[in-house]
Design an enzyme around this catalytic site. Structure first.
Site, PDB file in Angstrom:
ATOM      1  N   ASP A 540      62.276  56.494  54.935  1.00  0.00           N
ATOM      2  CA  ASP A 540      60.778  56.128  53.969  1.00  0.00           C
ATOM      3  C   ASP A 540      61.487  56.901  52.529  1.00  0.00           C
ATOM      4  O   ASP A 540      61.907  58.039  52.647  1.00  0.00           O
ATOM      5  CB  ASP A 540      59.736  56.870  54.328  1.00  0.00           C
ATOM      6  CG  ASP A 540      58.394  56.298  53.639  1.00  0.00           C
ATOM      7  OD1 ASP A 540      58.595  56.132  52.234  1.00  0.00           O
ATOM      8  OD2 ASP A 540      57.488  55.914  54.397  1.00  0.00           O
ATOM      9  N   CYS A 668      42.594  31.484  32.946  1.00  0.00           N
ATOM     10  CA  CYS A 668      41.348  31.027  31.914  1.00  0.00           C
ATOM     11  C   CYS A 668      40.089  31.945  32.198  1.00  0.00           C
ATOM     12  O   CYS A 668      39.364  32.225  31.578  1.00  0.00           O
ATOM     13  CB  CYS A 668      41.088  29.766  31.542  1.00  0.00           C
ATOM     14  SG  CYS A 668      40.325  28.863  32.975  1.00  0.00           S
TER      15      CYS A 668
END
Length: 1059
Positions: A540, A668
């Site tokens: 990790d 938009c």
């Protein structure tokens, strides 16, 4: 803040507890049940009795009309003290539970009786969740037998009382929780001081006595009885005669945007097809913002019928209502639900419906209901558990099951599965770690439900078995005999041969977060990779953060900033000193294939994913597919978890089926026509990154090498280059800040631009009565007509935005932040001096309305001219800058509440929400959405890893068929458990051959490309393209590739693909 150390812990054990008995029985709270001192969550010492609370107000029965009033819900309530919630620590848990549930947990005192493996797992999950106190009760001592299931015990603890031996390590999980012990026999009166009691090792007769007391107590005390016996487990819940569930599933109320409502009886309500409706028949909903048919805006709940994906029928006559014009939001009203639990003595004879988890075992719960009762009677008669491998003991237990079955009345079974009962008898004494982990998650969640009223309780019995985890070969009774090792309990179920295989296993765990910590703990207790020839590698690349501590239980506050894998591996070795584990800090991806090379992968027996993103999972899946290695996959999301087994040649791969991508709001919509708070927060996050990260980074790139930067912009010559140059110029010229007062001015003008001028321009371009080309109203659902904001220093929201924006702007320009800068009142005085220019709307300005548009930037024919002009102006501006001038590019960090990042994003989003009359959110909710926080709790993580480890037994044993394996999905909130066989790999057939994604051809010796093509053609395959990884070795359409025909394939791969 970090968990505080407790000043004093006084344990009351043995005879001391009896000496206090007379006093204890007069007290109500566990804080007084046992004499101990702890630091309260607000930092104050406290002691003394407190009265038990109940939820204020009245709960409505879950009936069709919602009319009758029931008793207040029986849940733990705040004791009157304001409990501070550490949002840095509990942010992921808050995303699941919410503040109110967390406060109830902070007021809850829980008893856990029985500190073998299951009791320890339950305690861990509740302590991480942050209940007020946990009392550990056990009268027995630690045995060598316990070491294979209880992660807090070590060999040095053998002979010590289990509760006392557990206390210190459990306390380390969360010092804000008061942990105490009891080591002598419980009396039922002692139970009155708890909000919930859990028994994991208790005889039925005593359980009935305690349960009767809890059931009849006022208010009732939720009672949970759970057992893990080998590969079998059971849970029983009784939360009282009337228990009110405040939130059945924990999901946000469903909503819809109305498109039309008919004047009919019943009325038809249609919604926009932006998103499917989630309403169901019988749901209650309320209406708001409806224009025309305003009669529906009275906030009165109305019933949904005939629910469909984009419409439903309203059980109401709207014939005489006003005509629907436009607008409107419909919102689900979540109703409380009252459950009537039966006490244990009644439920044993009349259990009702069992909660099923595996439909291939439809008859198992009924049989196990009898088996657990028979086992209790067996122990009472014989004085011990059945011995593993003893046919005599097994037959005696089976005869007891038959006796119970004869008296089962309508629940009598026609057939008794003796094979299943033999397995039950042989493993009855053993508490296996995977089973303890799984049931620890389930029971821990039930305690949370009992204390808070959040989520639907288990009602009332749940039985589970994983008998298919046993080796496929019959076990020799001699192989089940104790070896005087810490794994004896596991050996009594699986035998010493499998234990040897487990110790020699070569395992790769990818990820060391919440899942990784649980896996390391489980495998250490199971003895996986614990022999000299076994090895586990965990990797990790992340470091420990404070928010990890509420569920990644191997980490402590003093580990913050350290490598996850290293700390987790060290903690796992302390659980089992024989654990052979190596911790790496490398991300497993194509860039690290020199570390995780062919030799590494070929040496593995199994891979376990503990990842939190799909792309990483797909990469590991591809490597496992290539190297033919089993992959055990799992994931969690709040109360939900799932597991998937990827077994070579038996199942499909992880990548064979994928969830559809999340639906993204059109650009938009986000920038000009938002209709929910998510749109506002998405816009706010985008603006944050543009203003504080991307633009300063562009400025620095330009200043670092102006010639190279401007040359690149000229070469690009497009609208994006034009916009980049414009932003850099504005930042260095018009909006350059030199003092903190400049930053305040900038923030005030940004407010005006964002929340006033842009809205005025939008409504100028598209007035409220404007229409589309088809004649329909432009501002029809889902669009919401906006209104500009008028800035006011008297509005706290306006000032908070200004403070956050000013501070972060100052950080961007390396401007010292003055003492008064973070005071809204002082900022208000400064902002009043700012001159705000009047706004004049622009005529003919294009505002993007196409939902398919991917950019708001429009290309112009004169872009190159504009770019050249911008570069000239930029050069003039650069000459005026001080030497070594640069900006600070600020990267968004959601988990630091003192950095003003979330303050700015919440301010941006909420002001925009006000523009569009959208409900605002607090900073925490904004953090969840804008920070894309994945809800996470310890209980679902524990359950997922327990289920995976039950599958690990099968993988390491070998010989299991596909129908022996189980994929699973669970939702602890409902609760729902679903186990099913994995999907076999897809079979491809061609020219009399058949293969799956797991199959491959090995061609020897090293052929030429021509020989390989002939070899394939002889099998009916005409290859027009051959690749190695992403490199193309041959394509029939590329003429120069014909020159490669007599090259050896391996040589070609080394040269072209660089392998």
């Amino acid at each position: 803040m970090l968990p505080r150390k407790r000043d004093v812990v006084v344990e009351v054990v043995g005879d001391e507890a009896n000496l206090m008995k007379d006093t204890l029985l007069k007290k109500h709270r566990i804080g007084c049940l046992i004499s101990c001192s702890a630091v309260s969550r607000s930092g104050n010492h406290h002691s003394g009795g407190e009265k038990k609370g109940s939820v204020g107000g009245e709960a409505i029965r879950n009936s069709k009309n919602g009319g009758s009033v029931s008793k207040p819900p029986v849940v733990a309530l705040d004791d009157g003290n304001a409990h501070e919630i550490d949002e840095d620590l509990h942010s992921r848990q808050l995303a699941v539970y919410g503040r109110e549930t967390m406060r109830r947990l902070f007021s809850s005192n829980v008893l856990i009786s029985g500190m073998q493996g299951l009791g320890a797992e339950i305690a861990k999950n509740l302590i991480l969740a942050g209940v007020k106190s946990v009392t550990l009760h056990d009268e027995g001592d630690v045995e060598f037998w316990d070491l294979s299931s209880n992660f807090v015990f070590s060999e040095d603890d053998v002979g010590k009382n289990r509760a006392l031996a557990s206390m210190q390590k459990l306390q380390e999980l969360n010092n804000a929780v008061t942990i105490s012990t009891l080591t002598t026999a419980l009396t039922k009166e002692q139970l009155s001081g708890f909000q919930t009691v859990v028994f994991s090792d208790i005889r039925t007769e005593k359980a009935i006595e305690f349960n009767d007391y809890c059931h009849s107590h006022e208010p009732p005390i939720p009672f949970i009885k759970a057992e893990v016996r080998g590969l079998f487990g059971s849970v029983f819940c009784d939360f009282g005669p009337e228990f009110t569930v405040l939130d059945v599933d924990g999901e946000e109320p469903h909503t819809g945007i109305i498109a039309s409502i008919s004047n009919d009886n019943p009325a038809l309500v249609s919604c926009v097809d932006d998103e499917r409706l989630e309403f169901q028949d019988g749901d209650l909903v309320i209406f708001s913002e409806v224009h025309g048919m305003t009669e529906l805006n009275d906030r009165k709940p109305r019933e949904v019928t005939n629910a469909r994906p984009y419409s439903f029928t309203l059980d109401e006559d709207t014939t005489n209502y006003g005509m629907y014009e436009r607008g409107g939001i419909v919102t689900q009203v979540k109703q409380p639900k009252v459950l009537q639990f039966k006490p244990l003595k009644d439920a044993l004879g009349d259990p009702g419906d069992f909660l099923l988890s595996d439909f291939s075992k439809f008859d198992h719960p009924h049989l196990l209901h009898l088996a657990f009762q028979a086992l209790d009677k067996y122990i009472c008669q014989v004085g011990r558990f059945p011995i593993a491998g003893s046919e005599e003991d097994a037959q005696k237990l089976i005869s007891l099951v038959r006796e119970f079955n004869e008296h089962a009345g309508d629940g009598r079974l026609d057939e008794i599965d003796e094979k299943l009962l033999r397995h039950f008898a042989f493993g009855a004494r053993a508490v296996l770690n995977p089973m303890a982990a799984m049931f620890g998650g389930i029971v821990g969640q039930e305690v949370v439900k009992a204390c808070s009223g959040k989520f639907h309780p288990l009602f009332q019995f749940f039985y589970f078995d994983s008998v298919e985890s046993l080796p496929t070969e019959p076990l020799d009774p001699r192989d089940l005999e104790p070896q005087n090792s810490r794994y004896d309990a596991q050996i009594s179920v699986f035998g010493s041969r499998l234990q040897k295989k487990m110790g020699e296993a070569k395992v790769f765990i990818v990820g060391s977060g919440a899942l990784g910590c649980e896996f390391l703990k489980n495998l250490a207790l199971m003895g996986v990779s614990c022999s000299s020839s076994g090895k586990l590698v965990i990797t990790d690349d992340d470091v420990i953060e404070k928010s990890n501590l509420s569920r990644q239980f191997l980490f402590r506050d003093w580990n913050i900033g350290q490598a996850k894998s290293t700390v987790a591996a060290s903690a796992a070795i302390s659980i089992n000193p024989h654990f052979n584990v190596e911790a790496l800090q490398n991300r497993a991806n194509p860039e690290t294939e020199n570390i995780f090379n062919d030799a590494f992968w070929e040496n593995l027996d199994v891979v376990i994913n503990a990842l939190d993103n799909v792309n990483a999972r797909l990469y590991i899946d591809g490597r496992c597919l290539y190297f033919q290695k089993p992959l055990l996959e799992s994931g969690t999301l709040g109360t939900k978890c799932n597991t998937q087994m990827v077994i070579p040649h038996l199942t499909e791969s992880y990548g064979a089926s994928r969830d559809p991508p999340e639906k993204q709001a059109p650009m938009c919509t986000v920038h000009s026509f938002p209709h929910n708070i998510d749109h506002c927060l998405t816009w706010a996050r985008s603006e944050f990154e543009g203003l504080l990260e991307k633009t300063p980074a562009e400025v620095n790139a330009y200043l670092l090498n102006p010639v190279e930067y401007t040359s690149a912009m000229k070469k690009a010559g497009d609208a994006q280059a034009r916009d980049n140059l414009s932003r850099v110029l504005v930042c260095l010229d018009k909006e350059r800040c030199e003092t903190f007062e400049d930053c305040i001015t900038w923030a005030r003008l940004k407010f005006e631009d964002y929340f006033s001028n842009r809205v005025k321009q939008l409504t100028y371009t598209f007035p409220e009565d404007s229409a589309t080309s088809t004649g329909a109203l432009f501002w029809s659902a889902p669009k919401r007509f906006p209104h500009p904001l008028q800035f006011s220093v008297g509005d706290p929201g306006h000032l908070h935005f200004l403070v956050a924006a000013s501070v972060l702007r100052a950080e961007t320009f390396y401007i010292p932040i003055l003492e008064w800068a973070k005071s809204p009142m002082k900022v208000a005085e400064a902002v009043n001096k700012v001159i705000v220019p009047d706004f004049e709307p622009k005529k003919g300005l294009k505002i993007e309305t196409d939902e398919k548009a991917t950019s708001l930037t429009t290309t112009s024919l004169d872009d190159s001219l504009v770019i050249n002009n911008l570069i000239e102006r930029l050069e003039d501006t650069r000459k005026k800058l001080p030497p070594e001038f640069k900006l600070n590019s600020i990267q968004f960090e959601k988990d630091d509440d003192a950095n003003y990042h979330m303050d700015l994003i919440a301010g941006l989003a909420n002001m925009r929400a006000r523009n569009y009359s959208i409900g605002e959110v607090d900073k925490l909710k904004a953090k969840f959405i804008a920070g894309r926080i994945i809800p996470a709790i310890a209980t679902s993580t524990a359950m997922a890893t327990g289920l995976v480890c039950l599958e690990l037994y099968k993988v390491l044993a070998g010989g299991h068929k596909v129908d022996d394996y189980r994929n699973s999905f669970a939702n602890l909130a409902l609760p729902l458990f679903s186990m099913a066989e994995p999907v076999p790999p897809k079979v491809i057939k061609h020219a009399g051959m058949a293969w799956t994604v797991w199959d491959r051809w090995t061609v020897r010796p090293n052929p030429t490309l021509r020989e390989l093509l002939v070899w394939l053609k002889n099998r009916g395959l005409n290859a027009y393209s051959i690749s190695c990884g992403s490199a193309l070795l041959y394509n029939s359409l590329i003429p120069r590739h014909k020159d490669r025909m007599d090259r050896k394939v391996i040589d070609l791969a080394r040269e072209v693909a660089k392998v």
